[in-house]
Design a protein around this motif. Structure first.
Motif, PDB file in Angstrom:
ATOM      1  N   TRP A 128       0.877  -1.169   0.000  1.00  0.00           N
ATOM      2  CA  TRP A 128       0.000   0.000   0.000  1.00  0.00           C
ATOM      3  C   TRP A 128       0.914   1.218   0.000  1.00  0.00           C
ATOM      4  O   TRP A 128       1.480   1.601   1.014  1.00  0.00           O
ATOM      5  CB  TRP A 128      -0.887  -0.044   1.222  1.00  0.00           C
ATOM      6  N   HIS A 129       1.081   1.839  -1.167  1.00  0.00           N
ATOM      7  CA  HIS A 129       2.014   2.949  -1.334  1.00  0.00           C
ATOM      8  C   HIS A 129       1.456   4.258  -0.800  1.00  0.00           C
ATOM      9  O   HIS A 129       2.163   5.024  -0.153  1.00  0.00           O
ATOM     10  CB  HIS A 129       2.397   3.134  -2.807  1.00  0.00           C
ATOM     11  N   ASP A 130       0.179   4.527  -1.112  1.00  0.00           N
ATOM     12  CA  ASP A 130      -0.380   5.823  -0.754  1.00  0.00           C
ATOM     13  C   ASP A 130      -1.897   5.772  -0.868  1.00  0.00           C
ATOM     14  O   ASP A 130      -2.461   4.854  -1.481  1.00  0.00           O
ATOM     15  CB  ASP A 130       0.173   6.895  -1.714  1.00  0.00           C
ATOM     16  N   THR A 131      -2.546   6.777  -0.296  1.00  0.00           N
ATOM     17  CA  THR A 131      -3.975   6.992  -0.468  1.00  0.00           C
ATOM     18  C   THR A 131      -4.143   8.345  -1.127  1.00  0.00           C
ATOM     19  O   THR A 131      -3.611   9.348  -0.645  1.00  0.00           O
ATOM     20  CB  THR A 131      -4.710   6.978   0.891  1.00  0.00           C
ATOM     21  N   ILE A 132      -4.851   8.363  -2.242  1.00  0.00           N
ATOM     22  CA  ILE A 132      -5.085   9.593  -2.993  1.00  0.00           C
ATOM     23  C   ILE A 132      -6.593   9.785  -3.064  1.00  0.00           C
ATOM     24  O   ILE A 132      -7.273   9.059  -3.791  1.00  0.00           O
ATOM     25  CB  ILE A 132      -4.466   9.514  -4.411  1.00  0.00           C
ATOM     26  N   ASP A 133      -7.097  10.702  -2.260  1.00  0.00           N
ATOM     27  CA  ASP A 133      -8.537  10.938  -2.163  1.00  0.00           C
ATOM     28  C   ASP A 133      -9.217   9.626  -1.761  1.00  0.00           C
ATOM     29  O   ASP A 133      -8.970   9.132  -0.676  1.00  0.00           O
ATOM     30  CB  ASP A 133      -9.066  11.520  -3.476  1.00  0.00           C
ATOM     31  N   ILE A 134     -10.047   9.041  -2.620  1.00  0.00           N
ATOM     32  CA  ILE A 134     -10.744   7.786  -2.294  1.00  0.00           C
ATOM     33  C   ILE A 134     -10.096   6.578  -2.981  1.00  0.00           C
ATOM     34  O   ILE A 134     -10.705   5.533  -3.134  1.00  0.00           O
ATOM     35  CB  ILE A 134     -12.247   7.857  -2.659  1.00  0.00           C
ATOM     36  N   PHE A 135      -8.849   6.725  -3.387  1.00  0.00           N
ATOM     37  CA  PHE A 135      -8.143   5.678  -4.112  1.00  0.00           C
ATOM     38  C   PHE A 135      -6.950   5.163  -3.308  1.00  0.00           C
ATOM     39  O   PHE A 135      -6.266   5.934  -2.635  1.00  0.00           O
ATOM     40  CB  PHE A 135      -7.638   6.192  -5.461  1.00  0.00           C
ATOM     41  N   LEU A 136      -6.695   3.869  -3.420  1.00  0.00           N
ATOM     42  CA  LEU A 136      -5.484   3.269  -2.868  1.00  0.00           C
ATOM     43  C   LEU A 136      -4.516   3.036  -4.012  1.00  0.00           C
ATOM     44  O   LEU A 136      -4.901   2.500  -5.057  1.00  0.00           O
ATOM     45  CB  LEU A 136      -5.786   1.906  -2.220  1.00  0.00           C
ATOM     46  N   LEU A 137      -3.270   3.417  -3.827  1.00  0.00           N
ATOM     47  CA  LEU A 137      -2.213   3.119  -4.788  1.00  0.00           C
ATOM     48  C   LEU A 137      -1.495   1.890  -4.252  1.00  0.00           C
ATOM     49  O   LEU A 137      -0.870   1.946  -3.190  1.00  0.00           O
ATOM     50  CB  LEU A 137      -1.246   4.292  -4.937  1.00  0.00           C
ATOM     51  N   ILE A 138      -1.632   0.770  -4.965  1.00  0.00           N
ATOM     52  CA  ILE A 138      -1.118  -0.511  -4.488  1.00  0.00           C
ATOM     53  C   ILE A 138      -0.328  -1.215  -5.574  1.00  0.00           C
ATOM     54  O   ILE A 138      -0.477  -0.921  -6.760  1.00  0.00           O
ATOM     55  CB  ILE A 138      -2.271  -1.434  -3.992  1.00  0.00           C
ATOM     56  N   SER A 139       0.506  -2.163  -5.139  1.00  0.00           N
ATOM     57  CA  SER A 139       1.222  -3.034  -6.078  1.00  0.00           C
ATOM     58  C   SER A 139       1.421  -4.385  -5.413  1.00  0.00           C
ATOM     59  O   SER A 139       1.390  -4.499  -4.188  1.00  0.00           O
ATOM     60  CB  SER A 139       2.565  -2.435  -6.486  1.00  0.00           C
ATOM     61  N   ASP A 140       1.623  -5.392  -6.237  1.00  0.00           N
ATOM     62  CA  ASP A 140       1.901  -6.725  -5.704  1.00  0.00           C
ATOM     63  C   ASP A 140       3.203  -6.692  -4.920  1.00  0.00           C
ATOM     64  O   ASP A 140       4.144  -6.003  -5.296  1.00  0.00           O
ATOM     65  CB  ASP A 140       2.029  -7.757  -6.833  1.00  0.00           C
ATOM     66  N   HIS A 141       3.255  -7.446  -3.852  1.00  0.00           N
ATOM     67  CA  HIS A 141       4.480  -7.547  -3.038  1.00  0.00           C
ATOM     68  C   HIS A 141       5.249  -8.786  -3.503  1.00  0.00           C
ATOM     69  O   HIS A 141       5.337  -9.788  -2.827  1.00  0.00           O
ATOM     70  CB  HIS A 141       4.119  -7.651  -1.560  1.00  0.00           C
ATOM     71  N   LEU A 142       5.756  -8.705  -4.726  1.00  0.00           N
ATOM     72  CA  LEU A 142       6.470  -9.830  -5.323  1.00  0.00           C
ATOM     73  C   LEU A 142       7.771  -9.324  -5.933  1.00  0.00           C
ATOM     74  O   LEU A 142       7.785  -8.263  -6.560  1.00  0.00           O
ATOM     75  CB  LEU A 142       5.629 -10.480  -6.436  1.00  0.00           C
ATOM     76  N   PRO A 143       8.862 -10.085  -5.793  1.00  0.00           N
ATOM     77  CA  PRO A 143      10.125  -9.653  -6.410  1.00  0.00           C
ATOM     78  C   PRO A 143      10.008  -9.451  -7.915  1.00  0.00           C
ATOM     79  O   PRO A 143      10.601  -8.536  -8.474  1.00  0.00           O
ATOM     80  CB  PRO A 143      11.093 -10.786  -6.084  1.00  0.00           C
ATOM     81  N   GLU A 144       9.205 -10.281  -8.596  1.00  0.00           N
ATOM     82  CA  GLU A 144       9.094 -10.160 -10.044  1.00  0.00           C
ATOM     83  C   GLU A 144       8.312  -8.913 -10.464  1.00  0.00           C
ATOM     84  O   GLU A 144       8.255  -8.571 -11.633  1.00  0.00           O
ATOM     85  CB  GLU A 144       8.481 -11.413 -10.675  1.00  0.00           C
ATOM     86  N   ASN A 145       7.706  -8.209  -9.508  1.00  0.00           N
ATOM     87  CA  ASN A 145       6.998  -6.981  -9.828  1.00  0.00           C
ATOM     88  C   ASN A 145       7.971  -5.832 -10.088  1.00  0.00           C
ATOM     89  O   ASN A 145       7.616  -4.843 -10.708  1.00  0.00           O
ATOM     90  CB  ASN A 145       6.023  -6.613  -8.703  1.00  0.00           C
ATOM     91  N   ASN A 146       9.201  -5.939  -9.604  1.00  0.00           N
ATOM     92  CA  ASN A 146      10.217  -4.923  -9.893  1.00  0.00           C
ATOM     93  C   ASN A 146      10.743  -5.149 -11.303  1.00  0.00           C
ATOM     94  O   ASN A 146      11.286  -6.197 -11.613  1.00  0.00           O
ATOM     95  CB  ASN A 146      11.355  -4.988  -8.871  1.00  0.00           C
ATOM     96  N   GLN A 147      10.558  -4.177 -12.144  1.00  0.00           N
ATOM     97  CA  GLN A 147      10.918  -4.311 -13.554  1.00  0.00           C
ATOM     98  C   GLN A 147      12.425  -4.159 -13.749  1.00  0.00           C
ATOM     99  O   GLN A 147      13.023  -3.213 -13.241  1.00  0.00           O
ATOM    100  CB  GLN A 147      10.177  -3.255 -14.375  1.00  0.00           C
ATOM    101  N   PRO A 148      13.066  -5.070 -14.500  1.00  0.00           N
ATOM    102  CA  PRO A 148      14.514  -4.961 -14.752  1.00  0.00           C
ATOM    103  C   PRO A 148      14.845  -3.644 -15.440  1.00  0.00           C
ATOM    104  O   PRO A 148      14.133  -3.200 -16.334  1.00  0.00           O
ATOM    105  CB  PRO A 148      14.811  -6.152 -15.664  1.00  0.00           C
ATOM    106  N   GLY A 149      15.920  -3.032 -14.990  1.00  0.00           N
ATOM    107  CA  GLY A 149      16.365  -1.800 -15.602  1.00  0.00           C
ATOM    108  C   GLY A 149      15.499  -0.593 -15.288  1.00  0.00           C
ATOM    109  O   GLY A 149      15.648   0.453 -15.887  1.00  0.00           O
TER     110      GLY A 149
END
Length: 174
Positions: A128-149
């Motif tokens: 859970w990165h941040d809350t923007i108004d009524i939105f959650l900014l989220i991403s999977d907590h997986l190593p493969e979610n980090n994009q190479p380069g």
């Protein structure tokens, strides 16, 4: 620096006689038929026909939920691991689930109109990165979610907070 927040989301999808979507209708019919068959094992020789009465008066009636769950398993598999109804800000289904749990809210052997179930879908760990108004900014907590380069950038989704979606666990990491 703010600690990293790892969350798990739960979406509680309630299904009853008024549910309009095809998937919901199939789950409704299947769970009602299975409830009716399994509940007879507990109601035989008694005056109890409702789920609530069975729970209050018949030993081991709480097992009915476990006994009805196989009736929904095939339908849940059809979803391909993606939660129904939960969309990101771009209008796409994105939220995956690791497990589900069936819940019988109400039912009656003699009255199909009283049958109501919930399918609770649980996501995998997410950041859970941040809350923007009524939105959650989220991403999977997986190593493969980090994009190479990409210098540690993660693929994110902006999701509107909506009814029946809950943060069911949170963990703070430094």
């Amino acid at each position: 620096m703010t600690p990293k927040r790892i969350i798990v989301l739960c979406y509680r999808k309630i299904i009853d006689i008024n549910s309009a979507k095809a998937w919901d209708k199939m789950v409704f019919e299947s769970t009602y038929l299975e409830f009716k068959m399994q509940a007879q094992n507990f109601s035989l020789g008694t005056k109890y026909t409702s789920y609530a009465d069975l729970l209050r008066n018949v030993p081991n009636a709480q097992r009915l939920t476990v006994m009805v769950t196989p009736a929904v398993t095939g339908y849940v598999q059809q979803l391909g691991g993606v939660m129904p109804d939960v969309l990101n800000n771009a209008g796409r289904r994105f939220l995956t689930f690791d497990k589900f749990q069936l819940e019988i809210i109400n039912s009656d052997i003699d009255d199909k109109n009283r049958h109501q179930v919930a399918v609770n879908f649980y996501s995998g760990p997410m950041i859970w990165h941040d809350t923007i108004d009524i939105f959650l900014l989220i991403s999977d907590h997986l190593p493969e979610n980090n994009q190479p380069g990409q210098n540690g950038k993660s693929l994110t989704n902006l999701m509107q907070v909506q009814s029946y979606v809950n943060i069911c666990s949170i963990q703070y990491l430094n």
